[in-house]
Enzyme design. Structure first.
Site, PDB file in Angstrom:
ATOM      1  N   LYS A   1       0.887  -1.167   0.000  1.00 35.09           N
ATOM      2  CA  LYS A   1       0.000   0.000   0.000  1.00 35.09           C
ATOM      3  C   LYS A   1       0.925   1.216   0.000  1.00 35.09           C
ATOM      4  CE  LYS A   1      -4.248   1.643   2.211  1.00 35.09           C
ATOM      5  NZ  LYS A   1      -5.015   1.987   1.022  1.00 35.09           N
TER       6      LYS A   1
HETATM    7  N1  PMP Z   1      -7.305  -1.631  -3.262  1.00 34.56           N
HETATM    8  C1  PMP Z   1      -6.782  -0.406  -3.088  1.00 34.56           C
HETATM    9  C2  PMP Z   1      -5.956   0.186  -4.163  1.00 34.56           C
HETATM   10  C3  PMP Z   1      -7.017   0.297  -1.894  1.00 34.56           C
HETATM   11  O1  PMP Z   1      -6.514   1.522  -1.718  1.00 34.56           O
HETATM   12  C4  PMP Z   1      -7.823  -0.288  -0.897  1.00 34.56           C
HETATM   13  C5  PMP Z   1      -8.096   0.459   0.377  1.00 34.56           C
HETATM   14  N2  PMP Z   1      -7.103   0.221   1.340  1.00 34.56           N
HETATM   15  C6  PMP Z   1      -8.344  -1.562  -1.117  1.00 34.56           C
HETATM   16  C7  PMP Z   1      -8.061  -2.209  -2.313  1.00 34.56           C
HETATM   17  C8  PMP Z   1      -9.151  -2.262  -0.061  1.00 34.56           C
HETATM   18  O2  PMP Z   1      -8.322  -2.676   0.970  1.00 34.56           O
HETATM   19  P1  PMP Z   1      -8.839  -2.828   2.469  1.00 34.56           P
HETATM   20  O3  PMP Z   1     -10.059  -3.666   2.403  1.00 34.56           O
HETATM   21  O4  PMP Z   1      -7.742  -3.521   3.164  1.00 34.56           O
HETATM   22  O5  PMP Z   1      -9.108  -1.471   2.977  1.00 34.56           O
END
Ligand code: PMP
Length: 306
Positions: free
Chosen positions: A159
């Site tokens: 991330k």
């Molecule tokens: N993909 C991206 C590119 C994101 O930024 C997010 C948000 N964090 C997600 C998927 C979903 O991830 P999560 O469920 O862990 O928040």
């Protein structure tokens, strides 16, 4: 944005307005930083952070992938977030936490080994990411003209701040074209993810979501898969083509911020009934029960702030 009182910065709580950086901070120029997005909900027993440890762990792992050495343990960072929510004395139902690490001031040039690492945890009150109406009636998606970067040239599992240039361009394009959100394909033409959320579709009672080959390993996606299996719904993880999306019975996005957001339309094709479908509604209402502490079975995912 809704300012809060304190931000945790490199081990100390500082006033929101004093959490500043130098304009020549390395990350501002070359984009190597890592972020998390975590959420706290106001339950009957006070605020609880949802799946805190997993989010913090992912921050640490994203940093390892992008060669940023965060000098705090997962336990220290978990505690900082608990204290942060407590100290800010929030009142609204939902609080968004943004733990992040970036490279600070002192070194220029792309090589970043000597650049100082700054670690920050911020939190503020933030409602539905795509709007309250979206949770009920769904959003309109545009398949982005840009694909997610290929695995040979980027690290989609991190991330990483740098990955959000791609997200940002796709989202801007979608909104500029009159849609609400972008859906990105991978470099092979299969569904990767939205600009900040994962994709699910329903076909003939089966729930289908892509593997994380070219997307963030989403914590909400994992939660939805677990819930759906508990309901006895068949869940399949496989690649999805654009045409399959157009003729899905239902579709929705999942993410910490997006929660469970129904998809009403993709590229001028209505999805199912053109609003929130039956299975989507069931998953959405169960998700909200879990995060608000109304479902004892999944309460172990909540870290209560005493
Ligand atoms: N993909 C991206 C590119 C994101 O930024 C997010 C948000 N964090 C997600 C998927 C979903 O991830 P999560 O469920 O862990 O928040």
């Amino acid at each position: 944005m809704d300012a809060a009182k304190y931000i945790w910065m490199n081990g100390e709580f500082v006033a929101w307005e004093d959490a500043k950086v130098h304009v020549l901070s390395h990350t501002l120029h070359y984009g190597n930083g890592v972020i998390e997005g975590t959420k706290a909900y106001k339950t009957e027993k006070g605020y609880a952070i949802f799946r805190l440890d997993e989010h913090t762990r992912r921050l640490k792992e994203s940093a390892k992938m992008t060669l940023i050495d965060i000098p705090y343990s997962i336990e220290e960072m978990n505690q900082a977030q608990i204290d942060l929510v407590r100290m800010n004395k929030f009142t609204l139902d939902t609080v968004y936490l943004r733990p992040f690490a970036f490279l600070g001031y002192g070194v220029m040039g792309v090589y970043h080994k000597e650049a100082p690492v700054e670690t920050v945890m911020a939190a503020w009150q933030w409602g539905a990411y795509l709007g309250e109406d979206a949770l009920k009636h769904g959003i309109r998606l545009k398949i982005a003209s840009m694909t997610r970067p290929a695995n040979t040239s980027n690290m989609g599992k991190a991330k990483a701040s740098a990955n959000y240039l791609n997200s940002q361009m796709a989202k801007y394009e979608a909104i500029d074209c009159g849609y609400d959100e972008a859906l990105l394909l991978d470099d092979q033409g299969y569904v990767a993810e939205a600009s900040g959320a994962c994709f699910f579709m329903v076909k003939n009672g089966e729930l289908i979501t892509p593997p994380n080959d070219n997307s963030l390993a989403s914590i909400t996606q994992k939660m939805v898969i677990e819930m759906a299996k508990d309901f006895g719904i068949k869940v399949t993880r496989r690649r999805i083509t654009r045409e399959e999306v157009y003729v899905a019975d239902e579709a929705f996005l999942t993410g910490t911020a997006a929660e469970i957001t129904p998809i009403a339309l993709v590229d001028a094709r209505e999805i199912g009934c053109g609003s929130r479908g039956e299975m989507t509604e069931k998953i959405q209402s169960t998700y909200f029960d879990i995060v608000f502490g109304r479902n004892a079975k999944y309460e172990h995912y909540l870290t209560y702030i005493d």
